[in-house]
Design an enzyme around this catalytic site. Structure first.
Site, PDB file in Angstrom:
ATOM      1  N   GLY A  92     -12.101  -3.693  22.535  1.00 19.04           N
ATOM      2  CA  GLY A  92     -13.282  -3.141  21.863  1.00 19.04           C
ATOM      3  C   GLY A  92     -13.054  -3.045  20.361  1.00 19.04           C
ATOM      4  O   GLY A  92     -13.556  -2.125  19.714  1.00 19.04           O
ATOM      5  N   GLY A 122      -7.878 -11.756   9.147  1.00 17.12           N
ATOM      6  CA  GLY A 122      -6.872 -12.789   9.406  1.00 17.12           C
ATOM      7  C   GLY A 122      -6.152 -12.564  10.720  1.00 17.12           C
ATOM      8  O   GLY A 122      -4.931 -12.752  10.804  1.00 17.12           O
ATOM      9  N   ASN A 169      -9.246   0.785  23.913  1.00  9.89           N
ATOM     10  CA  ASN A 169     -10.293   1.480  23.167  1.00  9.89           C
ATOM     11  C   ASN A 169     -11.702   1.179  23.678  1.00  9.89           C
ATOM     12  O   ASN A 169     -12.597   2.003  23.512  1.00  9.89           O
ATOM     13  CB  ASN A 169     -10.179   1.075  21.685  1.00  9.89           C
ATOM     14  CG  ASN A 169     -11.412   1.451  20.894  1.00  9.89           C
ATOM     15  OD1 ASN A 169     -11.613   2.597  20.542  1.00  9.89           O
ATOM     16  ND2 ASN A 169     -12.292   0.466  20.658  1.00  9.89           N
ATOM     17  N   TYR A 185     -19.044   9.220  32.782  1.00  9.54           N
ATOM     18  CA  TYR A 185     -18.206   8.864  31.617  1.00  9.54           C
ATOM     19  C   TYR A 185     -17.019   9.821  31.529  1.00  9.54           C
ATOM     20  O   TYR A 185     -15.864   9.392  31.400  1.00  9.54           O
ATOM     21  CB  TYR A 185     -19.084   8.949  30.365  1.00  9.54           C
ATOM     22  CG  TYR A 185     -18.370   8.825  29.036  1.00  9.54           C
ATOM     23  CD1 TYR A 185     -18.034   7.573  28.519  1.00  9.54           C
ATOM     24  CD2 TYR A 185     -18.062   9.957  28.272  1.00  9.54           C
ATOM     25  CE1 TYR A 185     -17.403   7.455  27.283  1.00  9.54           C
ATOM     26  CE2 TYR A 185     -17.435   9.842  27.046  1.00  9.54           C
ATOM     27  CZ  TYR A 185     -17.107   8.595  26.551  1.00  9.54           C
ATOM     28  OH  TYR A 185     -16.485   8.489  25.338  1.00  9.54           O
ATOM     29  N   ALA A 186     -17.281  11.124  31.634  1.00 11.74           N
ATOM     30  CA  ALA A 186     -16.211  12.129  31.536  1.00 11.74           C
ATOM     31  C   ALA A 186     -15.226  11.978  32.697  1.00 11.74           C
ATOM     32  O   ALA A 186     -14.008  12.128  32.507  1.00 11.74           O
ATOM     33  CB  ALA A 186     -16.810  13.536  31.532  1.00 11.74           C
ATOM     34  N   ALA A 187     -15.748  11.646  33.885  1.00 13.44           N
ATOM     35  CA  ALA A 187     -14.866  11.453  35.046  1.00 13.44           C
ATOM     36  C   ALA A 187     -13.938  10.267  34.814  1.00 13.44           C
ATOM     37  O   ALA A 187     -12.735  10.332  35.121  1.00 13.44           O
ATOM     38  CB  ALA A 187     -15.703  11.233  36.303  1.00 13.44           C
ATOM     39  N   ALA A 188     -14.484   9.190  34.268  1.00 11.92           N
ATOM     40  CA  ALA A 188     -13.657   7.997  34.005  1.00 11.92           C
ATOM     41  C   ALA A 188     -12.602   8.313  32.952  1.00 11.92           C
ATOM     42  O   ALA A 188     -11.431   7.938  33.098  1.00 11.92           O
ATOM     43  CB  ALA A 188     -14.548   6.844  33.540  1.00 11.92           C
ATOM     44  N   LYS A 189     -13.003   9.016  31.912  1.00 12.92           N
ATOM     45  CA  LYS A 189     -12.047   9.349  30.833  1.00 12.92           C
ATOM     46  C   LYS A 189     -10.984  10.337  31.346  1.00 12.92           C
ATOM     47  O   LYS A 189      -9.829  10.275  30.938  1.00 12.92           O
ATOM     48  CB  LYS A 189     -12.786   9.927  29.624  1.00 12.92           C
ATOM     49  CG  LYS A 189     -13.743   8.933  28.935  1.00 12.92           C
ATOM     50  CD  LYS A 189     -12.998   7.803  28.259  1.00 12.92           C
ATOM     51  CE  LYS A 189     -13.894   7.022  27.295  1.00 12.92           C
ATOM     52  NZ  LYS A 189     -13.175   5.895  26.668  1.00 12.92           N
ATOM     53  N   GLU A 241       1.139  12.702  26.345  1.00 12.40           N
ATOM     54  CA  GLU A 241       0.351  13.700  25.612  1.00 12.40           C
ATOM     55  C   GLU A 241      -1.122  13.291  25.485  1.00 12.40           C
ATOM     56  O   GLU A 241      -1.472  12.122  25.607  1.00 12.40           O
ATOM     57  CB  GLU A 241       0.920  13.890  24.192  1.00 12.40           C
ATOM     58  CG  GLU A 241       2.305  14.500  24.156  1.00 12.40           C
ATOM     59  CD  GLU A 241       2.340  15.942  24.651  1.00 12.40           C
ATOM     60  OE1 GLU A 241       1.280  16.585  24.757  1.00 12.40           O
ATOM     61  OE2 GLU A 241       3.447  16.424  24.954  1.00 12.40           O
TER      62      GLU A 241
END
Ligand code: NAD
Length: 244
Positions: free
Chosen positions: A13, A51, A81, A146-150, A232
């Site tokens: 990404g 480049g 990302n 989205y929060a579950a995946a993260k 972490e």
């Protein structure tokens, strides 16, 4: 300067937003960067400017990721990302949307990590850096899947830290708060000024973050100086993780 000369880095990404900021900063630090992104025009333009090499790749397509990485030289640093957010309460979503959100935000991370790890293990060195979200720790009204995946990315990262410390490989998560990118601007365009203000109010800093602030954290975690930091979750979120 942190210095990443000689390090090969894959940024998924990386054509726009936070990923583009990370690619730019890591090139400044001397790294050899490959950008992988769906958006060919933006990716090719940035790659030309910096480049660096651009791969047109849908990282949620696990077979395509495996093929692309099998044909590539090894990487020292992987920055997961690429991501996709959600703008609907859970009861207004369906299984097709869950699958897409999980594929882009979680399966992509599994596929890239699975492909780069064997070479990192042989090299006895590596950095896995996953861009998750404070939503993983705090939850998100309108972004539950989205929060579950993260959140799964957080648990996965800690597991990778445990499995790979013996190989000199670290695995860490950066959890951004609201950052001024195309993703956030699109959300604000849908949700209006009140949404923008609520995002700002959720931070102690009372402002949006910049892609440069996320990229600075990634550059440090990617460096040799961060070798004792693993498993972490680093919030780069203006204090959002503190609660209000
Ligand atoms: N911007 C924020 O406020 C914010 C907050 C928390 C977390 N994040 C996370 O940071 C990361 C970057 O977000 P951003 O705001 O820069 O997003 P963005 O939408 O501005 O940019 C994301 C980039 O990823 C690419 N991409 C999307 N799906 C892809 C796929 N399947 N394969 C390859 N490339 C793909 C897009 O083409 C785009 O270039 C995401 O993981 C996002 O969840 C962003």
């Amino acid at each position: 300067m942190i210095g990443l000369r000689g390090r090969r880095v894959l940024v998924t990404g990386g054509a726009k937003g936070i990923g583009a900021g990370i690619a730019r900063r890591l090139v400044d630090e001397g790294a050899t960067v490959v950008i992988a992104d769906l958006d060919r025009p933006a990716g090719e333009q940035l790659a030309h400017e910096l480049g660096v090499v651009f791969w047109a790749l849908d990282v949620s397509d696990t077979d395509a990721v495996q093929q692309q990485l099998a044909a590539s030289a090894p990487f020292d640093v992987l920055v997961n990302n690429a991501g996709m957010d959600q703008h609907a309460w859970f009861t207004h979503t369906d299984a097709g949307q869950w699958k897409t959100l999980m594929a882009v935000n979680l399966y992509s991370v599994l596929a890239t990590t699975h492909a780069v790890l064997p070479a990192m293990q042989r090299a006895g060195h590596g950095r896995l850096i996953h861009i998750a979200s404070e939503a993983a720790r705090l939850g998100s009204a309108g972004g539950a899947v989205y929060a579950a995946a993260k959140g799964a990315v957080l648990a996965f990262s800690r597991s990778m830290a445990r499995e790979n410390a013996r190989y000199g490989i670290t695995s860490n998560v950066i959890a951004p708060g609201p950052v001024d990118t195309p993703m956030l601007r699109e959300a604000v365009a849908r949700g209006g000024g009140a949404l923008a203000q609520s995002m700002i109010n959720a931070t102690l800093a009372r402002r949006l973050g910049t892609v440069q602030e996320i990229a600075a954290a990634v550059a440090f975690i990617a460096s040799d100086e961060a070798g004792f930091i693993t498993g972490e979750v680093l919030g780069v979120s203006g204090g959002m993780g503190c609660g209000q």
